[in-house]
Design a protein around this motif. Structure first.
Motif, PDB file in Angstrom:
ATOM      1  N   ALA A  27       0.166  -4.331 -17.734  1.00  0.00           N
ATOM      2  CA  ALA A  27      -0.182  -4.948 -16.451  1.00  0.00           C
ATOM      3  C   ALA A  27       0.637  -4.358 -15.320  1.00  0.00           C
ATOM      4  O   ALA A  27       1.837  -4.132 -15.459  1.00  0.00           O
ATOM      5  CB  ALA A  27       0.030  -6.452 -16.525  1.00  0.00           C
ATOM      6  N   ARG A  28      -0.043  -4.121 -14.207  1.00  0.00           N
ATOM      7  CA  ARG A  28       0.612  -3.786 -12.941  1.00  0.00           C
ATOM      8  C   ARG A  28       0.214  -4.895 -11.986  1.00  0.00           C
ATOM      9  O   ARG A  28      -0.963  -5.260 -11.927  1.00  0.00           O
ATOM     10  CB  ARG A  28       0.132  -2.436 -12.397  1.00  0.00           C
ATOM     11  N   THR A  29       1.187  -5.444 -11.239  1.00  0.00           N
ATOM     12  CA  THR A  29       0.888  -6.580 -10.371  1.00  0.00           C
ATOM     13  C   THR A  29       1.123  -6.244  -8.902  1.00  0.00           C
ATOM     14  O   THR A  29       1.991  -5.438  -8.560  1.00  0.00           O
ATOM     15  CB  THR A  29       1.729  -7.814 -10.748  1.00  0.00           C
ATOM     16  N   TYR A  30       0.327  -6.906  -8.053  1.00  0.00           N
ATOM     17  CA  TYR A  30       0.366  -6.709  -6.602  1.00  0.00           C
ATOM     18  C   TYR A  30       0.203  -8.063  -5.951  1.00  0.00           C
ATOM     19  O   TYR A  30      -0.609  -8.878  -6.403  1.00  0.00           O
ATOM     20  CB  TYR A  30      -0.758  -5.758  -6.160  1.00  0.00           C
ATOM     21  N   GLN A  31       0.934  -8.296  -4.851  1.00  0.00           N
ATOM     22  CA  GLN A  31       0.907  -9.614  -4.220  1.00  0.00           C
ATOM     23  C   GLN A  31      -0.157  -9.781  -3.155  1.00  0.00           C
ATOM     24  O   GLN A  31      -0.342 -10.881  -2.637  1.00  0.00           O
ATOM     25  CB  GLN A  31       2.274  -9.955  -3.650  1.00  0.00           C
ATOM     26  N   SER A  32      -0.877  -8.711  -2.820  1.00  0.00           N
ATOM     27  CA  SER A  32      -1.937  -8.849  -1.809  1.00  0.00           C
ATOM     28  C   SER A  32      -2.971  -7.738  -1.974  1.00  0.00           C
ATOM     29  O   SER A  32      -2.689  -6.686  -2.557  1.00  0.00           O
ATOM     30  CB  SER A  32      -1.349  -8.778  -0.397  1.00  0.00           C
ATOM     31  N   GLY A  33      -4.137  -7.999  -1.416  1.00  0.00           N
ATOM     32  CA  GLY A  33      -5.175  -6.973  -1.390  1.00  0.00           C
ATOM     33  C   GLY A  33      -4.749  -5.777  -0.561  1.00  0.00           C
ATOM     34  O   GLY A  33      -5.063  -4.633  -0.894  1.00  0.00           O
ATOM     35  N   ASP A  34      -4.020  -6.041   0.510  1.00  0.00           N
ATOM     36  CA  ASP A  34      -3.533  -4.943   1.357  1.00  0.00           C
ATOM     37  C   ASP A  34      -2.578  -4.034   0.577  1.00  0.00           C
ATOM     38  O   ASP A  34      -2.679  -2.812   0.650  1.00  0.00           O
ATOM     39  CB  ASP A  34      -2.826  -5.496   2.597  1.00  0.00           C
ATOM     40  N   GLU A  35      -1.643  -4.647  -0.160  1.00  0.00           N
ATOM     41  CA  GLU A  35      -0.703  -3.860  -0.954  1.00  0.00           C
ATOM     42  C   GLU A  35      -1.447  -3.028  -1.993  1.00  0.00           C
ATOM     43  O   GLU A  35      -1.168  -1.849  -2.180  1.00  0.00           O
ATOM     44  CB  GLU A  35       0.300  -4.791  -1.642  1.00  0.00           C
ATOM     45  N   TYR A  36      -2.422  -3.653  -2.658  1.00  0.00           N
ATOM     46  CA  TYR A  36      -3.165  -2.927  -3.692  1.00  0.00           C
ATOM     47  C   TYR A  36      -3.985  -1.796  -3.089  1.00  0.00           C
ATOM     48  O   TYR A  36      -4.006  -0.689  -3.617  1.00  0.00           O
ATOM     49  CB  TYR A  36      -4.064  -3.875  -4.495  1.00  0.00           C
ATOM     50  N   PHE A  37      -4.656  -2.052  -1.972  1.00  0.00           N
ATOM     51  CA  PHE A  37      -5.490  -1.003  -1.388  1.00  0.00           C
ATOM     52  C   PHE A  37      -4.635   0.160  -0.888  1.00  0.00           C
ATOM     53  O   PHE A  37      -5.064   1.317  -0.964  1.00  0.00           O
ATOM     54  CB  PHE A  37      -6.391  -1.535  -0.280  1.00  0.00           C
ATOM     55  N   ALA A  38      -3.423  -0.115  -0.417  1.00  0.00           N
ATOM     56  CA  ALA A  38      -2.506   0.972  -0.036  1.00  0.00           C
ATOM     57  C   ALA A  38      -2.210   1.843  -1.257  1.00  0.00           C
ATOM     58  O   ALA A  38      -2.161   3.079  -1.155  1.00  0.00           O
ATOM     59  CB  ALA A  38      -1.224   0.403   0.552  1.00  0.00           C
ATOM     60  N   TYR A  39      -2.038   1.212  -2.420  1.00  0.00           N
ATOM     61  CA  TYR A  39      -1.830   1.973  -3.653  1.00  0.00           C
ATOM     62  C   TYR A  39      -3.085   2.763  -4.023  1.00  0.00           C
ATOM     63  O   TYR A  39      -3.007   3.933  -4.384  1.00  0.00           O
ATOM     64  CB  TYR A  39      -1.408   1.034  -4.783  1.00  0.00           C
ATOM     65  N   VAL A  40      -4.238   2.132  -3.924  1.00  0.00           N
ATOM     66  CA  VAL A  40      -5.511   2.790  -4.280  1.00  0.00           C
ATOM     67  C   VAL A  40      -5.720   4.061  -3.457  1.00  0.00           C
ATOM     68  O   VAL A  40      -6.226   5.060  -3.969  1.00  0.00           O
ATOM     69  CB  VAL A  40      -6.702   1.819  -4.087  1.00  0.00           C
ATOM     70  N   THR A  41      -5.329   4.036  -2.209  1.00  0.00           N
ATOM     71  CA  THR A  41      -5.558   5.187  -1.329  1.00  0.00           C
ATOM     72  C   THR A  41      -4.377   6.160  -1.315  1.00  0.00           C
ATOM     73  O   THR A  41      -4.387   7.114  -0.539  1.00  0.00           O
ATOM     74  CB  THR A  41      -5.851   4.711   0.111  1.00  0.00           C
ATOM     75  N   SER A  42      -3.414   5.947  -2.187  1.00  0.00           N
ATOM     76  CA  SER A  42      -2.264   6.847  -2.263  1.00  0.00           C
ATOM     77  C   SER A  42      -2.515   7.930  -3.312  1.00  0.00           C
ATOM     78  O   SER A  42      -3.339   7.755  -4.217  1.00  0.00           O
ATOM     79  CB  SER A  42      -0.999   6.073  -2.627  1.00  0.00           C
ATOM     80  N   PRO A  43      -1.793   9.039  -3.230  1.00  0.00           N
ATOM     81  CA  PRO A  43      -1.946  10.102  -4.231  1.00  0.00           C
ATOM     82  C   PRO A  43      -1.473   9.668  -5.629  1.00  0.00           C
ATOM     83  O   PRO A  43      -1.844  10.288  -6.620  1.00  0.00           O
ATOM     84  CB  PRO A  43      -1.063  11.234  -3.713  1.00  0.00           C
ATOM     85  N   GLN A  44      -0.684   8.602  -5.715  1.00  0.00           N
ATOM     86  CA  GLN A  44      -0.167   8.129  -7.002  1.00  0.00           C
ATOM     87  C   GLN A  44      -1.161   7.255  -7.769  1.00  0.00           C
ATOM     88  O   GLN A  44      -0.909   6.898  -8.920  1.00  0.00           O
ATOM     89  CB  GLN A  44       1.134   7.324  -6.798  1.00  0.00           C
ATOM     90  N   TYR A  45      -2.283   6.925  -7.159  1.00  0.00           N
ATOM     91  CA  TYR A  45      -3.219   5.985  -7.788  1.00  0.00           C
ATOM     92  C   TYR A  45      -3.734   6.503  -9.116  1.00  0.00           C
ATOM     93  O   TYR A  45      -4.165   7.659  -9.239  1.00  0.00           O
ATOM     94  CB  TYR A  45      -4.403   5.705  -6.863  1.00  0.00           C
ATOM     95  N   GLN A  46      -3.664   5.632 -10.113  1.00  0.00           N
ATOM     96  CA  GLN A  46      -4.265   5.869 -11.420  1.00  0.00           C
ATOM     97  C   GLN A  46      -5.226   4.716 -11.661  1.00  0.00           C
ATOM     98  O   GLN A  46      -4.787   3.566 -11.772  1.00  0.00           O
ATOM     99  CB  GLN A  46      -3.198   5.895 -12.511  1.00  0.00           C
ATOM    100  N   PRO A  47      -6.526   4.985 -11.719  1.00  0.00           N
ATOM    101  CA  PRO A  47      -7.475   3.884 -11.908  1.00  0.00           C
ATOM    102  C   PRO A  47      -7.184   3.109 -13.195  1.00  0.00           C
ATOM    103  O   PRO A  47      -6.907   3.702 -14.239  1.00  0.00           O
ATOM    104  CB  PRO A  47      -8.832   4.591 -11.991  1.00  0.00           C
ATOM    105  N   PRO A  48      -7.231   1.788 -13.107  1.00  0.00           N
ATOM    106  CA  PRO A  48      -6.998   0.955 -14.280  1.00  0.00           C
ATOM    107  C   PRO A  48      -8.267   0.804 -15.105  1.00  0.00           C
ATOM    108  O   PRO A  48      -9.352   1.212 -14.678  1.00  0.00           O
ATOM    109  CB  PRO A  48      -6.614  -0.382 -13.654  1.00  0.00           C
ATOM    110  N   GLY A  49      -8.122   0.162 -16.245  1.00  0.00           N
ATOM    111  CA  GLY A  49      -9.294  -0.191 -17.034  1.00  0.00           C
ATOM    112  C   GLY A  49     -10.064  -1.323 -16.396  1.00  0.00           C
ATOM    113  O   GLY A  49     -11.280  -1.413 -16.516  1.00  0.00           O
ATOM    114  N   VAL A  50      -9.336  -2.202 -15.690  1.00  0.00           N
ATOM    115  CA  VAL A  50      -9.943  -3.343 -15.006  1.00  0.00           C
ATOM    116  C   VAL A  50      -8.984  -3.844 -13.929  1.00  0.00           C
ATOM    117  O   VAL A  50      -7.772  -3.699 -14.062  1.00  0.00           O
ATOM    118  CB  VAL A  50     -10.297  -4.486 -15.997  1.00  0.00           C
TER     119      VAL A  50
END
Length: 118
Positions: A27-50
């Protein structure tokens, strides 16, 4: 398999992460949609299984987060979780599963099994 968990309530994030761990997921956890979307749009993003996301959060809510992520990564499935009486078909154009709070670990295990994430 990786499970990304987004919820503004710390105890809910921790509980979901613990359940995921018991079920054999990372599990990787995030406290907000904004925090998660910043990760999604970063070069470090690794898509999860879900992605497991709460609906009502400050900033980007769960439905809009799902739409934004789906535009970039259409194959990432979402489990939308809420304690409110939501209209489940708000995102009928995007593949997702809907779970109501509170739920027990067996419900999450069954939903993950339905998604064939093992």
């Amino acid at each position: 398999m990786i499970v990304d968990i987004i919820d503004d309530e710390r105890h809910v994030r921790e509980m979901l992460a613990e359940i995921a761990d018991i079920l054999g997921y990372q599990a990787r956890t995030y406290q907000s949609g904004d925090e998660y979307f910043a990760y999604v749009t970063s070069p470090q993003y690794q898509p999860p299984g879900v992605v497991i996301s709460d609906v009502r959060m400050p900033g980007i809510d769960g439905y809009n987060l799902m739409r934004k992520v789906n535009r970039l990564y259409p194959d990432v499935p979402f489990i939308i979780v809420t304690g409110y009486q939501e209209v489940e078909d708000k995102c009928s154009d995007i593949p997702h599963t809907f779970m109501r709070k509170p739920f027990n670990p067996e419900v999450l295990e069954a939903v993950l099994a339905e998604l064939n994430l093992r």
